[in-house]
Design a protein around this motif. Structure first.
Motif, mmCIF file in Angstrom:
data_model
loop_
_atom_site.group_PDB
_atom_site.id
_atom_site.type_symbol
_atom_site.label_atom_id
_atom_site.label_comp_id
_atom_site.label_asym_id
_atom_site.label_seq_id
_atom_site.Cartn_x
_atom_site.Cartn_y
_atom_site.Cartn_z
ATOM 1 N N LEU A 182 -20.505 10.573 26.040
ATOM 2 C CA LEU A 182 -19.323 9.959 25.443
ATOM 3 C C LEU A 182 -18.352 9.479 26.514
ATOM 4 O O LEU A 182 -17.734 8.417 26.375
ATOM 5 C CB LEU A 182 -18.633 10.955 24.506
ATOM 6 N N ALA A 183 -18.208 10.266 27.584
ATOM 7 C CA ALA A 183 -17.325 9.861 28.679
ATOM 8 C C ALA A 183 -17.822 8.582 29.341
ATOM 9 O O ALA A 183 -17.037 7.685 29.666
ATOM 10 C CB ALA A 183 -17.215 10.987 29.708
ATOM 11 N N VAL A 184 -19.130 8.491 29.534
ATOM 12 C CA VAL A 184 -19.708 7.272 30.118
ATOM 13 C C VAL A 184 -19.477 6.080 29.199
ATOM 14 O O VAL A 184 -19.084 4.991 29.652
ATOM 15 C CB VAL A 184 -21.210 7.469 30.389
ATOM 16 N N ALA A 185 -19.693 6.277 27.900
ATOM 17 C CA ALA A 185 -19.477 5.191 26.941
ATOM 18 C C ALA A 185 -18.011 4.751 26.939
ATOM 19 O O ALA A 185 -17.715 3.553 26.908
ATOM 20 C CB ALA A 185 -19.899 5.637 25.542
ATOM 21 N N ALA A 186 -17.098 5.731 26.987
ATOM 22 C CA ALA A 186 -15.673 5.394 27.019
ATOM 23 C C ALA A 186 -15.327 4.612 28.286
ATOM 24 O O ALA A 186 -14.546 3.656 28.245
ATOM 25 C CB ALA A 186 -14.841 6.672 26.943
ATOM 26 N N GLY A 187 -15.911 5.019 29.408
ATOM 27 C CA GLY A 187 -15.665 4.300 30.657
ATOM 28 C C GLY A 187 -16.148 2.863 30.583
ATOM 29 O O GLY A 187 -15.472 1.941 31.067
ATOM 30 N N LEU A 188 -17.313 2.663 29.973
ATOM 31 C CA LEU A 188 -17.835 1.304 29.836
ATOM 32 C C LEU A 188 -16.918 0.447 28.974
ATOM 33 O O LEU A 188 -16.662 -0.730 29.273
ATOM 34 C CB LEU A 188 -19.236 1.348 29.224
ATOM 35 N N VAL A 189 -16.392 1.032 27.896
ATOM 36 C CA VAL A 189 -15.492 0.284 27.015
ATOM 37 C C VAL A 189 -14.204 -0.076 27.749
ATOM 38 O O VAL A 189 -13.726 -1.220 27.691
ATOM 39 C CB VAL A 189 -15.186 1.108 25.749
ATOM 40 N N VAL A 190 -13.636 0.886 28.450
ATOM 41 C CA VAL A 190 -12.391 0.634 29.171
ATOM 42 C C VAL A 190 -12.579 -0.458 30.212
ATOM 43 O O VAL A 190 -11.742 -1.362 30.357
ATOM 44 C CB VAL A 190 -11.880 1.936 29.827
ATOM 45 N N ARG A 191 -13.671 -0.406 30.945
ATOM 46 C CA ARG A 191 -13.916 -1.424 31.970
ATOM 47 C C ARG A 191 -14.198 -2.792 31.360
ATOM 48 O O ARG A 191 -13.950 -3.820 31.989
ATOM 49 C CB ARG A 191 -15.086 -0.995 32.861
ATOM 50 N N ALA A 192 -14.716 -2.809 30.128
ATOM 51 C CA ALA A 192 -15.011 -4.079 29.486
ATOM 52 C C ALA A 192 -13.757 -4.773 28.963
ATOM 53 O O ALA A 192 -13.676 -6.002 28.956
ATOM 54 C CB ALA A 192 -16.000 -3.872 28.338
ATOM 55 N N VAL A 193 -12.768 -3.990 28.527
ATOM 56 C CA VAL A 193 -11.594 -4.590 27.890
ATOM 57 C C VAL A 193 -10.427 -4.790 28.846
ATOM 58 O O VAL A 193 -9.531 -5.593 28.558
ATOM 59 C CB VAL A 193 -11.113 -3.727 26.707
ATOM 60 N N ARG A 194 -10.405 -4.123 29.966
ATOM 61 C CA ARG A 194 -9.264 -4.283 30.876
ATOM 62 C C ARG A 194 -9.398 -5.589 31.649
ATOM 63 O O ARG A 194 -10.499 -6.116 31.804
ATOM 64 C CB ARG A 194 -9.183 -3.101 31.841
#
Length: 481
Positions: free
Chosen positions: A445-457
């Motif tokens: 879940l942490a990896v998935a959250a990191g991917l989302v954050v990096r995609a939207v910033r």
């Protein structure tokens, strides 16, 4: 000294103190679960200190990373191995090689090697009543045992690992026991930290963040526990893998040779090879013939180094130089998805019989993505993705395997992947059944959250991104002045 610098020093001191109390408590591998909560607390201090050092001036942060890294590493020297007995096999393999015997031919329990035994590795009588003792056949009425796990099977370690054991044995004073292997692990860990700090400081785009990135490895609690105290040979493989990944984008042949050497120490660094080939299948760009030559320039030297490393042992051994490798895979449940804790996340959503094929498919897709869309100038990024996904789908239960992920995080700076080595520690030392599965799920879940954050910033490569990042960095650094 600024308030932020003082706070970083306090957090670092708390980390060193916690590790010293935990590792120096004379824990034995059979009681490794008792080390879980101190280890978890050390991880909390580590994460806080690694975050705090980001806001410090580069020179001050660099000094803290070096001094703190040495202090953190030194805590691993405070006691005998706390959570693993593997280093006893290392010491034995070095000893039998020095006597002219191939460790791929003879198991520790074999009577033919009895003249090489000593009371430290092979206690007798009352010495066999302690924890972590494995019974072996005795030629008389007395009780015999050994500290070496799986004493009835041949060694599993690849040839450069065996060469390392022989080297340490040759340099060790008589009666030194486990300490030379621990000192060797400490030197290799410090060398890896130094390579990371130097490489990151020279790399455009990470010069300012180099100390914070390097701290991910230099201060990580897994390093002193697994690479120093338990003296796992992974320390050598990780050093070679880091050297390879920081070299291969500029010198393919040398990088490939270093990858081969890393694989000939421990097979796990082979997972970083797709990273070294990042973008080799990208559409457009170089013609197919040129791409094939680029791939061969990496894979050829890697294969040659592995072959040359195995050659002396093939010639000196009567049996297979793969040793206990396939027996280990069966024992750990990799061949039977319904046993043990392997494929734990996949088994939450799939039947057990589907887990192994699903793991191979997911890993294959990840490798193809790296080969197709990976950045050839950042091979460590593809290596981190493939290795990290491999851990999430196979969920291994030995925490020292995941120290490689820590080094890759330090190279790439993607902090969210640190949950994977923490999860492997929980799987190995956790006190509650199923805690490893929960930890791996949270890591995913942490990896998935990191991917989302990096995609939207905002992209850090754009002018606006640079402006915003620069403004945030200036405000953060001056917040505590």
């Amino acid at each position: 000294m600024t308030c932020r610098a003082a706070g970083t020093v306090v957090l670092l001191a708390a980390l060193v103190g916690t590790l010293a109390l935990a590792i120096g408590a004379d824990t034995v591998p059979a009681d490794r679960h008792g080390l879980f909560w101190p280890y978890a607390l050390a991880w909390a201090f580590f994460c806080a200190a690694a975050w705090a050092v980001r806001g410090l001036p580069a020179r001050q942060a660099r000094c803290l990373v070096i001094a703190g890294g040495i202090a953190v590493t030194a805590t691993g020297l405070l006691s005998p191995p706390a959570t693993s007995t593997d280093s006893y096999r290392y010491a034995w393999d070095g000893r039998v090689q020095a006597a002219g015997v191939s460790p791929y031919d003879r198991a520790p329990a074999e009577a033919a090697l009895a003249p090489l035994r000593d009371p430290w590795l092979f206690p007798r009588g009352a010495g066999c009543e302690g924890p972590d003792r494995y019974p072996i056949p005795s030629g008389d009425s007395g009780t015999s045992c050994t500290r070496i796990n799986r004493p009835g099977v041949h060694t599993i370690y690849p040839p450069l690992a065996e060469a390392y054991f022989l080297l340490v044995h040759g340099l060790s004073p008589e009666g030194a026991r486990h300490k030379p292997l621990q000192v060797g692990g400490a030197l290799l860990a410090c060398a890896t930290s130094a390579v990371l700090l130097i490489a990151l400081s020279r790399r455009p785009g990470t010069r300012d963040d180099a100390p914070a990135y390097a701290a991910c490895y230099a201060w990580c609690p897994a390093v002193p526990l697994e690479l120093v105290n338990n003296a796992h040979v992974d320390a050598l493989g990780i050093l070679l893998a880091v050297l390879a990944l920081t070299t291969v984008n500029r010198h393919r042949v040398l990088g490939g040779a270093l990858l081969g050497a890393a694989t000939a120490v421990k097979l796990l660094p082979a997972a970083t090879v797709p990273g070294a080939l990042s973008g080799i299948l990208a559409s457009g760009g170089k013609p197919p013939a040129r791409r094939m030559l680029d791939a061969l320039a990496i894979l050829g030297p890697a294969a040659l180094v592995v072959a040359l490393a195995y050659l002396p042992y093939v010639l000196a051994s009567r049996g297979s130089v793969l040793g206990y490798f396939f027996g280990y895979l069966t024992e750990e449940g990799y061949e039977d998805a319904g046993s043990g804790d392997r494929y734990a996340l996949l088994r939450l959503v799939l039947p057990g019989s589907w887990a192994f094929p699903a793991a191979l498919v997911i890993l294959g897709i990840t490798i193809f993505h790296v080969l197709r869309h990976g950045d050839a100038d950042r091979p460590w990024r593809g290596a981190l993705l493939v290795t990290g996904v491999g851990f999430l789908v196979f969920t291994p239960g030995y925490s020292w395997y995941a120290v490689l992920v820590v080094a890759l995080v330090a190279l790439d700076g993607r902090w969210e992947w640190l949950g994977v080595p923490l999860a492997s520690g929980v799987a190995y030392m956790g006190t509650v059944a199923g805690s490893g599965t929960i930890a791996y799920a949270l890591a995913a879940l942490a990896v998935a959250a990191g991917l989302v954050v990096r995609a939207v910033r905002p992209s850090s490569g754009s002018a606006c991104g640079h402006c915003r990042m620069g403004a945030r960095a200036w405000l953060w650094k001056n917040r505590f002045r």
